[in-house]
Design an enzyme around this catalytic site. Structure first.
Site, PDB file in Angstrom:
ATOM      1  CB  CYS A 237      -0.934   0.015   1.213  1.00 27.08           C
ATOM      2  SG  CYS A 237      -2.086  -1.373   1.254  1.00 27.08           S
ATOM      3  CG  HIS A 401      -3.944  20.226   5.163  1.00 24.06           C
ATOM      4  ND1 HIS A 401      -5.166  20.510   5.724  1.00 24.06           N
ATOM      5  CD2 HIS A 401      -3.555  21.343   4.484  1.00 24.06           C
ATOM      6  CE1 HIS A 401      -5.512  21.750   5.399  1.00 24.06           C
ATOM      7  NE2 HIS A 401      -4.553  22.278   4.658  1.00 24.06           N
ATOM      8  CG  HIS A 405      -2.450   3.418   3.955  1.00 27.82           C
ATOM      9  ND1 HIS A 405      -3.231   3.301   2.827  1.00 27.82           N
ATOM     10  CD2 HIS A 405      -2.311   2.153   4.439  1.00 27.82           C
ATOM     11  CE1 HIS A 405      -3.552   2.038   2.647  1.00 27.82           C
ATOM     12  NE2 HIS A 405      -3.009   1.315   3.605  1.00 27.82           N
ATOM     13  CG  HIS A 434     -17.847   6.366   6.468  1.00 28.34           C
ATOM     14  ND1 HIS A 434     -18.760   6.883   5.565  1.00 28.34           N
ATOM     15  CD2 HIS A 434     -18.592   5.793   7.457  1.00 28.34           C
ATOM     16  CE1 HIS A 434     -19.984   6.646   5.990  1.00 28.34           C
ATOM     17  NE2 HIS A 434     -19.908   5.982   7.144  1.00 28.34           N
ATOM     18  CG  ASN A 438      -6.894  -0.353   2.531  1.00 28.26           C
ATOM     19  OD1 ASN A 438      -6.288   0.335   1.713  1.00 28.26           O
ATOM     20  ND2 ASN A 438      -6.271  -1.192   3.343  1.00 28.26           N
TER      21      ASN A 438
END
Length: 507
Positions: A237, A401, A405, A434, A438
């Site tokens: 990832c 900000h 991940h 949400h 992922n």
């Protein structure tokens, strides 16, 4: 005292004096070599001083007299030569410096609404397929309840069907829809022609067909024959940041061109049909997603670019066996292939994060924070104070900000705790998990899109993207905003149709 003794004293004194002077000359030499910009100005000034001094002194011999006569007659020539050498040296120095890398724009793929899969629908499909018993479906239901995923995430078309199609053709179709959708959006937003792209990098961990995905893009968009294309697989990832790092290195060599980075993951290739708990978890978390990023080293793109790349820091903990084995794709006892998540994942992720921020900290943190960290670290090292914990720097003082991940609720919670962030700082990560689930290496770009859609991105804001991946790796990318990014319904932002409903209370 004899004359010989006097001469020995004089010689010895001169030698000692030389020994004192030589280190200073050596220091000056090395300082000038390591700071060429300073020497570029010192050398011409020294030449001018020499010429002026030569004017004021009396020549002592014929050679000096001829030299002075030449200098007086060609004074303008000498000055022009000095000026030329200074400009040439300055130009050479500037050319040797890394060129700035601009992020012109990026596009996140938004799947069609018919691919949405609520948690209830996801479990219903699992029951209909018959791969899992009712007890296992209940187990997956409990995972989904605490996963942080909402009811509008997307899964591939094949995973909506009964029976499911896990063929190579189906997997290719899923990935091509994501890649082509992202690139079409990117080209329409930036008005860049495909023939202008000089570098192409594609990363997808689980799906690596022949021809490669990068070749698929070259064929689809008819990219030029001299394209520098790369296909990265199996790196997890965090590969999106690795791909950007590779693009940055290539853009330093190939000047005046564009680089496109495509980050995605194939969901059905990672689907697990067995009953091993450590492998079932990944089924519940991963969803369709992808992004295409346009990078440039062209100076004229500075005016329209959104961001500029500041730092990339990569940490690889693969030399440690626990870190290496905490995320693996392997077969279970029944021979079924899946991605296994070890119980040591969170401690390993914490250690990788600590190593990464230790490297990144000196580049971005205020001196006061670095000093506090250094003092507590040295006290713990040499005085073994059990009650004194090593100070964790306040990264909120360095960044505006955070794009963490969206690997799962536990990952985000751990990051929030370790970095001492507020709920507002981790909001983009939680809401991305949400809304989209992922999406692997592309999740940090959905989070950046969320910040933009909320109208929170302003000029000179610093953004920290943190990605975790198998191996085990923790990679960071730091960007600075070059303009105020205003939310626009015409910007094809994946959050356009739902940003007014967010943030929501996640599970």
């Amino acid at each position: 005292m004899s004359q010989d003794d006097t001469e020995n004293i004089v010689v010895r004194t001169d030698t000692e004096e030389n020994q004192r002077v030589i280190p200073y000359l050596s220091f000056i030499y090395h300082y000038l070599i390591n700071n060429p910009l300073i020497s570029l100005f010192i050398v011409p000034v020294g030449v001018v001083i020499f010429i002026e001094a030569a004017r004021r002194i009396n020549p002592v011999d014929m050679y000096n007299q001829l030299l002075l006569q030449y200098v007086h007659q060609n004074n303008l020539v000498c000055v022009m030569v000095c000026l030329f050498l200074m400009l040439f040296g300055f130009g050479t120095y500037c050319m040797s410096q890394p060129c700035p890398i601009y992020l012109v724009d990026y596009a996140c793929y938004k799947p069609p609404s018919n691919l949405k899969a609520s948690c209830e629908k996801f479990l219903e499909t699992a029951r209909r397929l018959g791969y899992h018993s009712e007890s296992w479906c209940n187990f997956m239901g409990k995972i989904l309840e605490v996963s942080g995923l909402g009811d509008e995430t997307y899964v591939p078309q094949s995973m909506h069907e009964v029976p499911q199609d896990f063929s190579m053709a189906s997997a290719r179709d899923e990935t091509e829809q994501v890649i082509f959708g992202s690139l079409d959006n990117l080209f329409s937003k930036t008005f860049v022609k495909a023939q202008d792209v000089g570098i192409l990098i594609v990363n997808c961990s689980l799906f690596n067909p022949i021809p490669s995905l990068s070749a698929v893009i070259v064929n689809k968009y008819k990219l030029r024959d001299s394209i520098k294309s790369f296909n990265i697989g199996g790196m997890g990832c965090s590969t999106g940041v690795i791909a950007v790092d590779l693009a940055e290195k290539l853009l330093q060599v190939h000047r005046n061109t564009y680089a496109i980075v495509v980050s995605t993951e194939n969901i059905q290739q990672g689907a697990y049909l067995g009953t091993k708990k450590s492998m079932v978890i990944s089924n519940c978390l991963f969803r369709i997603g992808g992004t295409a990023i346009l990078l440039s080293n062209r100076y004229q793109d500075k005016q329209r670019a959104k961001y500029k790349l500041i730092h990339i820091v990569r940490t690889h903990c693969g030399s440690d066996d626990k870190a290496y084995k905490c995320v693996t794709r392997e077969e279970d006892e029944a021979g079924l292939l899946g991605v296994s998540l070890s119980k040591t994942l969170m401690p390993v992720a914490g250690l990788a994060l600590k190593t990464n921020i230790t490297t990144l900290g000196p580049f971005v943190l205020p001196v006061s924070e670095q000093l506090r960290y250094f003092i507590t670290m040295m006290v713990n090292k040499y005085f073994k104070c059990a009650n004194l914990k090593t100070y964790v720097p306040d990264f909120k003082l360095a960044f505006d900000h955070f794009c963490i991940h969206a690997g799962g609720k536990a990952v985000i919670d751990e990051m929030e705790k370790n970095l001492k962030l507020s709920s507002l700082h981790v909001e983009p990560s939680r809401m991305t998990l949400h809304r989209f689930g992922n999406t692997s290496s592309s999740s940090i770009w959905y989070e950046l899109a969320y910040i933009e859609a909320k109208g929170r991105m302003h000029k000179n804001h610093l953004i920290w993207q943190i990605a975790l991946g198998s191996g085990f790796k923790c990679n960071s990318a730091v960007w600075i905003a070059l303009k105020n990014v205003k939310p626009s319904s015409n910007d094809n932002n994946p959050w356009d149709d739902c940003i007014d409903r967010y943030p929501v209370e996640s599970k």
